[in-house]
Design a protein around this motif. Structure first.
Motif, PDB file in Angstrom:
ATOM      1  N   ALA A 145      51.908  49.475  36.246  1.00 40.34           N
ATOM      2  CA  ALA A 145      52.752  50.562  37.037  1.00 40.34           C
ATOM      3  C   ALA A 145      52.137  50.840  38.287  1.00 40.34           C
ATOM      4  CB  ALA A 145      53.038  52.103  36.198  1.00 40.34           C
ATOM      5  N   SER A 146      50.932  50.410  38.717  1.00 41.33           N
ATOM      6  CA  SER A 146      50.132  50.873  39.763  1.00 41.33           C
ATOM      7  C   SER A 146      50.160  52.348  40.128  1.00 41.33           C
ATOM      8  CB  SER A 146      50.707  49.854  40.930  1.00 41.33           C
ATOM      9  OG  SER A 146      50.430  48.360  40.496  1.00 41.33           O
ATOM     10  N   SER A 147      50.181  53.370  39.268  1.00 45.68           N
ATOM     11  CA  SER A 147      50.183  54.690  39.375  1.00 45.68           C
ATOM     12  C   SER A 147      48.933  55.245  39.562  1.00 45.68           C
ATOM     13  CB  SER A 147      50.968  55.284  38.461  1.00 45.68           C
ATOM     14  OG  SER A 147      51.112  56.716  38.518  1.00 45.68           O
ATOM     15  N   ARG A 148      48.539  56.165  40.490  1.00 41.71           N
ATOM     16  CA  ARG A 148      47.269  56.823  40.862  1.00 41.71           C
ATOM     17  C   ARG A 148      46.067  55.861  40.324  1.00 41.71           C
ATOM     18  NH1 ARG A 148      49.148  60.761  43.789  1.00 41.71           N
ATOM     19  NH2 ARG A 148      50.307  62.223  42.675  1.00 41.71           N
ATOM     20  N   GLU A 149      46.231  54.719  41.226  1.00 43.04           N
ATOM     21  CA  GLU A 149      45.056  53.787  40.960  1.00 43.04           C
ATOM     22  C   GLU A 149      43.859  54.018  41.374  1.00 43.04           C
ATOM     23  OE1 GLU A 149      46.749  49.394  40.343  1.00 43.04           O
ATOM     24  OE2 GLU A 149      47.193  49.889  42.163  1.00 43.04           O
ATOM     25  N   VAL A 150      43.824  54.890  42.401  1.00 43.81           N
ATOM     26  CA  VAL A 150      42.611  55.305  43.582  1.00 43.81           C
ATOM     27  C   VAL A 150      42.014  56.398  42.968  1.00 43.81           C
ATOM     28  CG1 VAL A 150      41.954  55.820  45.731  1.00 43.81           C
ATOM     29  CG2 VAL A 150      43.527  54.063  45.350  1.00 43.81           C
ATOM     30  N   THR A 151      42.708  57.436  42.591  1.00 49.59           N
ATOM     31  CA  THR A 151      42.345  59.054  42.333  1.00 49.59           C
ATOM     32  C   THR A 151      41.944  59.278  41.124  1.00 49.59           C
ATOM     33  OG1 THR A 151      44.650  59.709  42.532  1.00 49.59           O
ATOM     34  CG2 THR A 151      43.515  59.577  44.725  1.00 49.59           C
ATOM     35  N   MET A 152      42.781  58.511  39.904  1.00 47.79           N
ATOM     36  CA  MET A 152      42.675  59.048  38.623  1.00 47.79           C
ATOM     37  C   MET A 152      42.311  57.960  37.721  1.00 47.79           C
ATOM     38  SD  MET A 152      45.909  61.610  38.511  1.00 47.79           S
ATOM     39  CE  MET A 152      46.075  62.917  39.578  1.00 47.79           C
ATOM     40  N   GLY A 153      41.046  57.819  37.159  1.00 43.13           N
ATOM     41  CA  GLY A 153      40.741  57.126  36.204  1.00 43.13           C
ATOM     42  C   GLY A 153      40.944  57.663  34.934  1.00 43.13           C
ATOM     43  N   ASN A 154      41.220  57.109  33.847  1.00 44.59           N
ATOM     44  CA  ASN A 154      41.307  57.612  32.417  1.00 44.59           C
ATOM     45  C   ASN A 154      40.104  57.937  31.732  1.00 44.59           C
ATOM     46  OD1 ASN A 154      44.073  55.734  32.633  1.00 44.59           O
ATOM     47  ND2 ASN A 154      44.319  57.522  31.420  1.00 44.59           N
ATOM     48  N   CYS A 155      40.044  59.014  30.986  1.00 47.62           N
ATOM     49  CA  CYS A 155      38.774  59.177  30.390  1.00 47.62           C
ATOM     50  C   CYS A 155      39.271  59.620  28.772  1.00 47.62           C
ATOM     51  CB  CYS A 155      38.391  60.817  30.732  1.00 47.62           C
ATOM     52  SG  CYS A 155      39.455  62.094  30.673  1.00 47.62           S
ATOM     53  N   GLY A 156      38.439  59.596  27.850  1.00 46.24           N
ATOM     54  CA  GLY A 156      38.645  59.719  26.369  1.00 46.24           C
ATOM     55  C   GLY A 156      38.839  58.308  25.615  1.00 46.24           C
ATOM     56  N   LEU A 157      38.379  57.261  26.344  1.00 42.53           N
ATOM     57  CA  LEU A 157      38.669  56.185  25.884  1.00 42.53           C
ATOM     58  C   LEU A 157      37.566  55.679  24.946  1.00 42.53           C
ATOM     59  CD1 LEU A 157      39.518  54.457  29.512  1.00 42.53           C
ATOM     60  CD2 LEU A 157      41.189  55.346  27.624  1.00 42.53           C
ATOM     61  N   ARG A 158      36.987  56.615  24.278  1.00 40.89           N
ATOM     62  CA  ARG A 158      36.045  56.001  23.382  1.00 40.89           C
ATOM     63  C   ARG A 158      35.622  57.255  22.312  1.00 40.89           C
ATOM     64  NH1 ARG A 158      30.181  56.934  23.868  1.00 40.89           N
ATOM     65  NH2 ARG A 158      29.745  58.115  25.731  1.00 40.89           N
ATOM     66  N   MET A 159      35.447  56.754  21.000  1.00 40.99           N
ATOM     67  CA  MET A 159      35.004  57.681  20.018  1.00 40.99           C
ATOM     68  C   MET A 159      33.685  58.122  19.691  1.00 40.99           C
ATOM     69  SD  MET A 159      38.309  58.128  18.948  1.00 40.99           S
ATOM     70  CE  MET A 159      38.172  58.752  17.331  1.00 40.99           C
ATOM     71  N   TRP A 160      33.477  59.085  18.736  1.00 36.24           N
ATOM     72  CA  TRP A 160      31.966  59.511  18.757  1.00 36.24           C
ATOM     73  C   TRP A 160      30.919  58.274  18.295  1.00 36.24           C
ATOM     74  CZ3 TRP A 160      31.034  64.099  20.476  1.00 36.24           C
ATOM     75  CH2 TRP A 160      29.847  64.792  20.059  1.00 36.24           C
ATOM     76  N   ASP A 161      31.641  57.632  17.461  1.00 33.94           N
ATOM     77  CA  ASP A 161      30.837  56.318  17.151  1.00 33.94           C
ATOM     78  C   ASP A 161      30.774  55.114  18.006  1.00 33.94           C
ATOM     79  OD1 ASP A 161      33.302  55.343  16.666  1.00 33.94           O
ATOM     80  OD2 ASP A 161      33.203  55.127  14.349  1.00 33.94           O
ATOM     81  N   GLY A 162      31.368  55.062  19.225  1.00 30.53           N
ATOM     82  CA  GLY A 162      31.356  54.160  20.057  1.00 30.53           C
ATOM     83  C   GLY A 162      32.607  53.056  20.112  1.00 30.53           C
ATOM     84  N   ARG A 163      33.270  53.392  19.039  1.00 33.26           N
ATOM     85  CA  ARG A 163      34.585  52.631  19.073  1.00 33.26           C
ATOM     86  C   ARG A 163      35.852  53.140  20.068  1.00 33.26           C
ATOM     87  NH1 ARG A 163      37.736  53.867  15.175  1.00 33.26           N
ATOM     88  NH2 ARG A 163      36.579  55.763  14.559  1.00 33.26           N
ATOM     89  N   PRO A 164      36.592  52.069  20.488  1.00 29.93           N
ATOM     90  CA  PRO A 164      37.533  52.358  21.442  1.00 29.93           C
ATOM     91  C   PRO A 164      38.632  53.451  21.054  1.00 29.93           C
ATOM     92  CG  PRO A 164      37.155  49.962  21.513  1.00 29.93           C
ATOM     93  CD  PRO A 164      36.471  50.599  20.442  1.00 29.93           C
ATOM     94  N   THR A 165      39.108  54.176  21.629  1.00 31.69           N
ATOM     95  CA  THR A 165      39.939  55.295  21.318  1.00 31.69           C
ATOM     96  C   THR A 165      41.437  54.300  21.147  1.00 31.69           C
ATOM     97  OG1 THR A 165      38.891  57.251  22.356  1.00 31.69           O
ATOM     98  CG2 THR A 165      41.156  57.396  21.780  1.00 31.69           C
ATOM     99  N   PRO A 166      42.055  54.456  19.785  1.00 30.35           N
ATOM    100  CA  PRO A 166      43.356  53.724  20.135  1.00 30.35           C
ATOM    101  C   PRO A 166      44.455  54.594  20.828  1.00 30.35           C
ATOM    102  CG  PRO A 166      43.066  55.395  18.032  1.00 30.35           C
ATOM    103  CD  PRO A 166      41.844  55.226  18.752  1.00 30.35           C
ATOM    104  N   ALA A 172      55.039  53.648  33.186  1.00 28.46           N
ATOM    105  CA  ALA A 172      55.579  55.181  33.826  1.00 28.46           C
ATOM    106  C   ALA A 172      54.557  55.549  34.919  1.00 28.46           C
ATOM    107  CB  ALA A 172      56.047  56.127  33.083  1.00 28.46           C
ATOM    108  N   THR A 173      54.811  56.301  35.961  1.00 32.40           N
ATOM    109  CA  THR A 173      53.846  56.986  36.600  1.00 32.40           C
ATOM    110  C   THR A 173      53.027  57.845  35.675  1.00 32.40           C
ATOM    111  OG1 THR A 173      55.241  58.657  37.238  1.00 32.40           O
ATOM    112  CG2 THR A 173      55.478  56.925  38.655  1.00 32.40           C
ATOM    113  N   HIS A 174      51.746  58.282  36.235  1.00 35.35           N
ATOM    114  CA  HIS A 174      51.100  59.450  35.831  1.00 35.35           C
ATOM    115  C   HIS A 174      52.011  60.708  35.607  1.00 35.35           C
ATOM    116  CE1 HIS A 174      47.543  61.827  34.854  1.00 35.35           C
ATOM    117  NE2 HIS A 174      47.968  62.517  35.540  1.00 35.35           N
ATOM    118  N   GLY A 175      52.975  60.960  36.565  1.00 40.30           N
ATOM    119  CA  GLY A 175      53.727  62.064  36.077  1.00 40.30           C
ATOM    120  C   GLY A 175      54.625  62.023  34.918  1.00 40.30           C
ATOM    121  N   GLY A 176      55.249  60.777  34.878  1.00 39.15           N
ATOM    122  CA  GLY A 176      56.161  60.707  33.770  1.00 39.15           C
ATOM    123  C   GLY A 176      55.279  60.428  32.459  1.00 39.15           C
ATOM    124  N   LEU A 177      54.074  60.133  32.161  1.00 36.60           N
ATOM    125  CA  LEU A 177      53.209  60.447  31.220  1.00 36.60           C
ATOM    126  C   LEU A 177      53.341  61.727  30.545  1.00 36.60           C
ATOM    127  CD1 LEU A 177      51.850  58.229  29.531  1.00 36.60           C
ATOM    128  CD2 LEU A 177      52.945  57.300  31.464  1.00 36.60           C
TER     129      LEU A 177
END
Length: 308
Positions: A145-166, A172-177
């Motif tokens: 979608a090329s939305s907020r590519e510069v200013t907003m990186g996602n967080c919460g992408l890993r779990m406590w044990d190091g596994r990737p978060t599902p 959609a845009t960041h607003g749509g989400l």
């Protein structure tokens, strides 16, 4: 009893404009319709004397205090947290602090949780989702979608044990989400998010379609999580199913809604029913199907819709 804490985005905007924009966001919709226990809702804008990261911590702390003030360690209390944008970063922090108090989170709902840096720098990159979170529902914007590519990186992408978060990606845009899709493009057919992010690959119709898809997917899973939680919290001897309210009788005359600029079916459903999931009730009315046509995302200002 299920305690709810919701945190929306924290952009630096005028407060009145911010309140209007987030009136029908997904997190606010959950908060508004919550009737299972104490509820709390937080959002921006960031105040002039507080840095964005500090403000995110402040909202996380307020949500944490809300849960602590109502928590009962009796086996009959649960916690649901939901966050959008930097509010997602906030509720991830809240869940971590609750872990230190031995308070589990039944369900953590994240709508495109972000930091304001492209690579998710301090303090969010090292905050995994606590292992005391029983269920994670994460709707994330697609890189396509090329939305907020510069200013907003996602967080919460890993779990406590190091596994990737599902998570599930949506076009959609960041607003749509977050349930606040763009009402109109700034230039051309594609949405321009302004400097430094610039042009996306998303049109207004695509953004509304993406927002509807996020809503249907996430709210369905949230309802499932609520049902599972209530079943688990039931005491022996409780009735198998809670009593259901009597259905409302329709009025003698159908209500008519005249579509305004910026309307979409989920937003209209919230206005009349307090439940965005009832957009289908509106669309499935034969007269409305004839008015709208086959694509329910393309409603036009001036159209008259029957509200069943």
């Amino acid at each position: 009893m299920i305690i709810f804490g919701g945190v929306d985005g924290t952009g630096v905007w005028n407060n009145d404009e911010y309140a209007k924009t987030f009136e029908h966001s997904f997190v606010r919709t959950l908060w508004r319709s919550w009737s299972l226990g104490p509820r709390n809702y937080e959002r921006g804008p960031v105040t002039s004397d507080m840095k964005p990261a500090d403000f995110t911590y402040y909202l996380a702390w307020r949500t944490y205090r809300h849960v602590l003030s109502h928590w009962q360690n009796d086996g009959e209390t649960a916690v649901f947290l939901a966050g959008y944008s930097r509010g997602g970063a906030a509720v991830i922090e809240t869940a971590k602090w609750l872990k230190a108090k031995n308070i589990p989170v039944e369900c953590l709902v994240l709508f495109d949780a972000v930091d304001r840096t492209n690579h998710v720098g301090w303090p969010w990159q090292d905050t995994p989702i606590a292992d005391t979170v029983r269920k994670v529902i994460y709707a994330k914007r697609s890189p396509a979608a090329s939305s907020r590519e510069v200013t907003m990186g996602n967080c919460g992408l890993r779990m406590w044990d190091g596994r990737p978060t599902p998570y599930i990606e949506f076009f959609a845009t960041h607003g749509g989400l977050g349930g606040v899709p763009w009402p109109e493009p700034k230039a051309g057919g594609f949405i321009n998010e302004g400097p430094p992010d610039g042009m996306t690959r998303v049109t207004v119709a695509m953004d509304r379609a993406g927002a509807n898809a996020v809503q249907q997917w996430s709210f369905g899973l949230i309802m499932d999580a609520i049902h599972e939680c209530m079943e688990r919290l039931k005491k022996p001897g409780d009735p198998a199913t809670p009593p259901q309210p009597a259905p409302r009788q329709p009025g003698p005359q159908p209500r008519i809604h005249v579509v305004q600029p910026g309307d979409w079916l989920s937003k209209i459903a919230i206005t009349y029913y307090g439940d965005m999931n009832k957009w289908r009730v509106i669309y499935d009315h034969p007269q409305n199907r004839q008015t709208i046509g086959p694509d329910y995302n393309l409603i036009k200002p001036g159209q008259r819709l029957v509200i069943p």
